[in-house]
Design a protein around this motif. Structure first.
Motif, PDB file in Angstrom:
ATOM      1  N   GLN A  58     -31.664  10.443  15.264  1.00  0.00           N
ATOM      2  CA  GLN A  58     -31.122   9.217  15.844  1.00  0.00           C
ATOM      3  C   GLN A  58     -29.798   8.841  15.169  1.00  0.00           C
ATOM      4  O   GLN A  58     -28.813   8.526  15.840  1.00  0.00           O
ATOM      5  CB  GLN A  58     -32.128   8.071  15.680  1.00  0.00           C
ATOM      6  CG  GLN A  58     -33.400   8.244  16.485  1.00  0.00           C
ATOM      7  CD  GLN A  58     -34.429   7.173  16.161  1.00  0.00           C
ATOM      8  OE1 GLN A  58     -34.572   6.735  15.015  1.00  0.00           O
ATOM      9  NE2 GLN A  58     -35.177   6.750  17.174  1.00  0.00           N
ATOM     10  N   LYS A  59     -29.786   8.897  13.845  1.00  0.00           N
ATOM     11  CA  LYS A  59     -28.582   8.568  13.093  1.00  0.00           C
ATOM     12  C   LYS A  59     -27.452   9.543  13.417  1.00  0.00           C
ATOM     13  O   LYS A  59     -26.311   9.152  13.654  1.00  0.00           O
ATOM     14  CB  LYS A  59     -28.875   8.580  11.588  1.00  0.00           C
ATOM     15  CG  LYS A  59     -27.728   8.079  10.724  1.00  0.00           C
ATOM     16  CD  LYS A  59     -28.027   8.233   9.239  1.00  0.00           C
ATOM     17  CE  LYS A  59     -29.151   7.342   8.801  1.00  0.00           C
ATOM     18  NZ  LYS A  59     -29.317   7.379   7.307  1.00  0.00           N
ATOM     19  N   LEU A  60     -27.805  10.831  13.454  1.00  0.00           N
ATOM     20  CA  LEU A  60     -26.806  11.865  13.737  1.00  0.00           C
ATOM     21  C   LEU A  60     -26.258  11.731  15.147  1.00  0.00           C
ATOM     22  O   LEU A  60     -25.048  11.876  15.371  1.00  0.00           O
ATOM     23  CB  LEU A  60     -27.413  13.255  13.530  1.00  0.00           C
ATOM     24  CG  LEU A  60     -26.456  14.448  13.657  1.00  0.00           C
ATOM     25  CD1 LEU A  60     -25.350  14.341  12.603  1.00  0.00           C
ATOM     26  CD2 LEU A  60     -27.215  15.761  13.501  1.00  0.00           C
ATOM     27  N   SER A  61     -27.117  11.443  16.097  1.00  0.00           N
ATOM     28  CA  SER A  61     -26.679  11.304  17.495  1.00  0.00           C
ATOM     29  C   SER A  61     -25.694  10.154  17.654  1.00  0.00           C
ATOM     30  O   SER A  61     -24.673  10.284  18.333  1.00  0.00           O
ATOM     31  CB  SER A  61     -27.902  11.082  18.410  1.00  0.00           C
ATOM     32  OG  SER A  61     -28.761  12.192  18.385  1.00  0.00           O
ATOM     33  N   LEU A  62     -25.982   9.038  17.018  1.00  0.00           N
ATOM     34  CA  LEU A  62     -25.089   7.878  17.095  1.00  0.00           C
ATOM     35  C   LEU A  62     -23.746   8.188  16.439  1.00  0.00           C
ATOM     36  O   LEU A  62     -22.685   7.814  16.947  1.00  0.00           O
ATOM     37  CB  LEU A  62     -25.743   6.671  16.419  1.00  0.00           C
ATOM     38  CG  LEU A  62     -26.959   6.068  17.146  1.00  0.00           C
ATOM     39  CD1 LEU A  62     -27.633   5.020  16.268  1.00  0.00           C
ATOM     40  CD2 LEU A  62     -26.533   5.444  18.473  1.00  0.00           C
ATOM     41  N   GLN A  63     -23.785   8.893  15.314  1.00  0.00           N
ATOM     42  CA  GLN A  63     -22.550   9.260  14.630  1.00  0.00           C
ATOM     43  C   GLN A  63     -21.705  10.194  15.488  1.00  0.00           C
ATOM     44  O   GLN A  63     -20.477  10.055  15.556  1.00  0.00           O
ATOM     45  CB  GLN A  63     -22.882   9.942  13.291  1.00  0.00           C
ATOM     46  CG  GLN A  63     -23.480   9.011  12.260  1.00  0.00           C
ATOM     47  CD  GLN A  63     -23.941   9.747  11.021  1.00  0.00           C
ATOM     48  OE1 GLN A  63     -23.872  10.976  10.948  1.00  0.00           O
ATOM     49  NE2 GLN A  63     -24.426   9.011  10.033  1.00  0.00           N
ATOM     50  N   ILE A  64     -22.346  11.136  16.144  1.00  0.00           N
ATOM     51  CA  ILE A  64     -21.628  12.088  16.994  1.00  0.00           C
ATOM     52  C   ILE A  64     -20.952  11.379  18.158  1.00  0.00           C
ATOM     53  O   ILE A  64     -19.815  11.693  18.520  1.00  0.00           O
ATOM     54  CB  ILE A  64     -22.588  13.191  17.504  1.00  0.00           C
ATOM     55  CG1 ILE A  64     -22.975  14.120  16.346  1.00  0.00           C
ATOM     56  CG2 ILE A  64     -21.950  13.995  18.633  1.00  0.00           C
ATOM     57  CD1 ILE A  64     -24.040  15.145  16.702  1.00  0.00           C
ATOM     58  N   VAL A  65     -21.630  10.402  18.739  1.00  0.00           N
ATOM     59  CA  VAL A  65     -21.058   9.644  19.869  1.00  0.00           C
ATOM     60  C   VAL A  65     -19.766   8.950  19.441  1.00  0.00           C
ATOM     61  O   VAL A  65     -18.740   9.025  20.128  1.00  0.00           O
ATOM     62  CB  VAL A  65     -22.066   8.605  20.401  1.00  0.00           C
ATOM     63  CG1 VAL A  65     -21.382   7.644  21.385  1.00  0.00           C
ATOM     64  CG2 VAL A  65     -23.234   9.304  21.096  1.00  0.00           C
ATOM     65  N   VAL A  66     -19.796   8.268  18.289  1.00  0.00           N
ATOM     66  CA  VAL A  66     -18.598   7.580  17.788  1.00  0.00           C
ATOM     67  C   VAL A  66     -17.497   8.594  17.485  1.00  0.00           C
ATOM     68  O   VAL A  66     -16.325   8.383  17.812  1.00  0.00           O
ATOM     69  CB  VAL A  66     -18.918   6.753  16.522  1.00  0.00           C
ATOM     70  CG1 VAL A  66     -17.649   6.067  16.011  1.00  0.00           C
ATOM     71  CG2 VAL A  66     -19.993   5.713  16.816  1.00  0.00           C
ATOM     72  N   ALA A  67     -17.875   9.705  16.874  1.00  0.00           N
ATOM     73  CA  ALA A  67     -16.899  10.739  16.521  1.00  0.00           C
ATOM     74  C   ALA A  67     -16.250  11.349  17.757  1.00  0.00           C
ATOM     75  O   ALA A  67     -15.050  11.642  17.762  1.00  0.00           O
ATOM     76  CB  ALA A  67     -17.581  11.836  15.697  1.00  0.00           C
ATOM     77  N   ILE A  68     -17.007  11.518  18.814  1.00  0.00           N
ATOM     78  CA  ILE A  68     -16.462  12.064  20.065  1.00  0.00           C
ATOM     79  C   ILE A  68     -15.407  11.127  20.642  1.00  0.00           C
ATOM     80  O   ILE A  68     -14.338  11.557  21.081  1.00  0.00           O
ATOM     81  CB  ILE A  68     -17.583  12.322  21.096  1.00  0.00           C
ATOM     82  CG1 ILE A  68     -18.434  13.534  20.666  1.00  0.00           C
ATOM     83  CG2 ILE A  68     -17.005  12.559  22.488  1.00  0.00           C
ATOM     84  CD1 ILE A  68     -19.641  13.779  21.543  1.00  0.00           C
ATOM     85  N   PHE A  69     -15.702   9.836  20.645  1.00  0.00           N
ATOM     86  CA  PHE A  69     -14.731   8.853  21.143  1.00  0.00           C
ATOM     87  C   PHE A  69     -13.437   8.925  20.336  1.00  0.00           C
ATOM     88  O   PHE A  69     -12.336   8.881  20.894  1.00  0.00           O
ATOM     89  CB  PHE A  69     -15.313   7.439  21.069  1.00  0.00           C
ATOM     90  CG  PHE A  69     -16.150   7.068  22.267  1.00  0.00           C
ATOM     91  CD1 PHE A  69     -15.554   6.842  23.503  1.00  0.00           C
ATOM     92  CD2 PHE A  69     -17.524   6.959  22.170  1.00  0.00           C
ATOM     93  CE1 PHE A  69     -16.311   6.496  24.619  1.00  0.00           C
ATOM     94  CE2 PHE A  69     -18.303   6.618  23.272  1.00  0.00           C
ATOM     95  CZ  PHE A  69     -17.688   6.387  24.504  1.00  0.00           C
TER      96      PHE A  69
END
Length: 332
Positions: free
Chosen positions: A113-124
């Motif tokens: 969950q933590k990694l997925s949220l971080q990846i979303v922000v990083a993609i933006f």
């Protein structure tokens, strides 16, 4: 002294005093909420006395950065993106902290969950920079001027990653954010190391003409400097994941917006060493059943080797200063 350099100094001072004002207001509130830190029993015995120290103090840092940046009068798109990344990662950390210390669920957010949220922000962040920057998908290669030929291989000063740009940036951001999180294990360690790195980026951004990013980096510097008043040994408050993820987001955002993502492993060598120690420890134990270090992350190894906590922190600060000087040479 140039006006721009004066602005940097004023911003650091303002960030410092804003944090000093916010600390006595927020820390008692955290104590009332009883959001105390739980210390690992397998860790150094000297850390057991830290049990119950308020955490989630990262909200002091985030609030200071926001107040200082918005009062600078130099708000533009890059500044807002850097602030957005800082707040977004800080919010992810806050959710994790809240679940662990307020709801008393020791696991917090699950790793995926933590990694997925971080990846979303990083993609933006990656999409924004590749779309807006005049360099597109190019990044600056440290130590290279013009181009460098090594045998039949030509290493350019500006490396165009093309379709690999977004996954590369996502990797850099997520790795940096979690490395800062691992570094946050001793009083004043993550805040002091990040203070030095943020100051490096403030000067670099000002010299390169990224005035708003220079102001943002100065705001981070001032916030970390002020936070040391409450976080230096013995700490009155810990930043928690709220602060460490926010600071990781701030550092990675500035580096990416300036197209110098490859400088992070150099100036952030302590972050890198902390993460590498964990990886090597896990791999070694799984393959051989033996541990390389007494305990990881790396700062705990030195503690268990007999170093005082304050000595580890100061040595890691000194190493970071040296690495930032190397970073100056790498980009000039």
């Amino acid at each position: 002294m140039m006006l721009e350099h004066r602005q940097i100094i004023y911003t650091i001072i303002i960030g410092f005093f804003v944090t000093l004002i916010l600390g006595p207001l927020i820390i008692p509130f955290l104590k009332k909420l009883k959001v105390g830190q739980t210390v690992r029993e397998e860790g150094p015995k000297s850390h057991l006395q830290k049990t119950g120290t308020p955490t989630i103090g990262g909200i002091i840092i985030i609030a200071s950065i926001l107040v200082t940046s918005f009062t600078s009068g130099l708000i533009n798109r890059d500044l807002l993106v850097a602030l957005g990344a800082t707040v977004a990662f800080g919010f992810i950390g806050f959710i994790d902290d809240f679940i662990k210390v307020v709801l008393k669920r020791s696991l917090g957010l699950r790793a995926y969950q933590k990694l997925s949220l971080q990846i979303v922000v990083a993609i933006f962040l990656a999409i924004y920079q590749s779309s807006i920057s005049v360099m597109g998908t190019k990044i600056i290669v440290p130590f290279i001027k013009g181009s460098f030929t090594f045998g039949n291989i030509v290493i350019p000063q500006y490396l165009d990653l093309g379709i690999l740009y977004i996954p590369f940036i996502v990797f850099v951001v997520v790795a940096t954010v979690n490395s800062v999180n691992l570094t946050d294990g001793l009083d004043g360690l993550a805040s002091g190391v990040t203070l030095i790195i943020a100051a490096f980026f403030a000067l670099l951004a000002m010299n390169w003409g990224y005035t708003s990013l220079a102001i943002f980096s100065a705001a981070v510097t001032g916030a970390c400097l002020g936070f040391l008043k409450f976080n230096s040994h013995p700490a009155q408050v810990f930043m928690g994941d709220t602060g460490s993820l926010a600071l990781g987001g701030a550092i990675s955002a500035v580096a990416i917006l300036m197209n110098v993502a490859l400088i992070i492993p150099i100036v952030g060598g302590i972050y890198f060493a902390e993460t590498l120690s964990v990886i090597l420890q896990v791999v070694s134990y799984k393959l051989t059943g033996k541990r390389i270090f007494k305990m990881t992350p790396l700062h705990h190894h030195y503690e268990l080797s007999g170093w005082a906590e304050t000595k580890v922190v100061i040595v890691f600060w000194i190493v970071t200063v040296i690495l930032c000087l190397v970073g100056v040479l790498a980009l000039n």
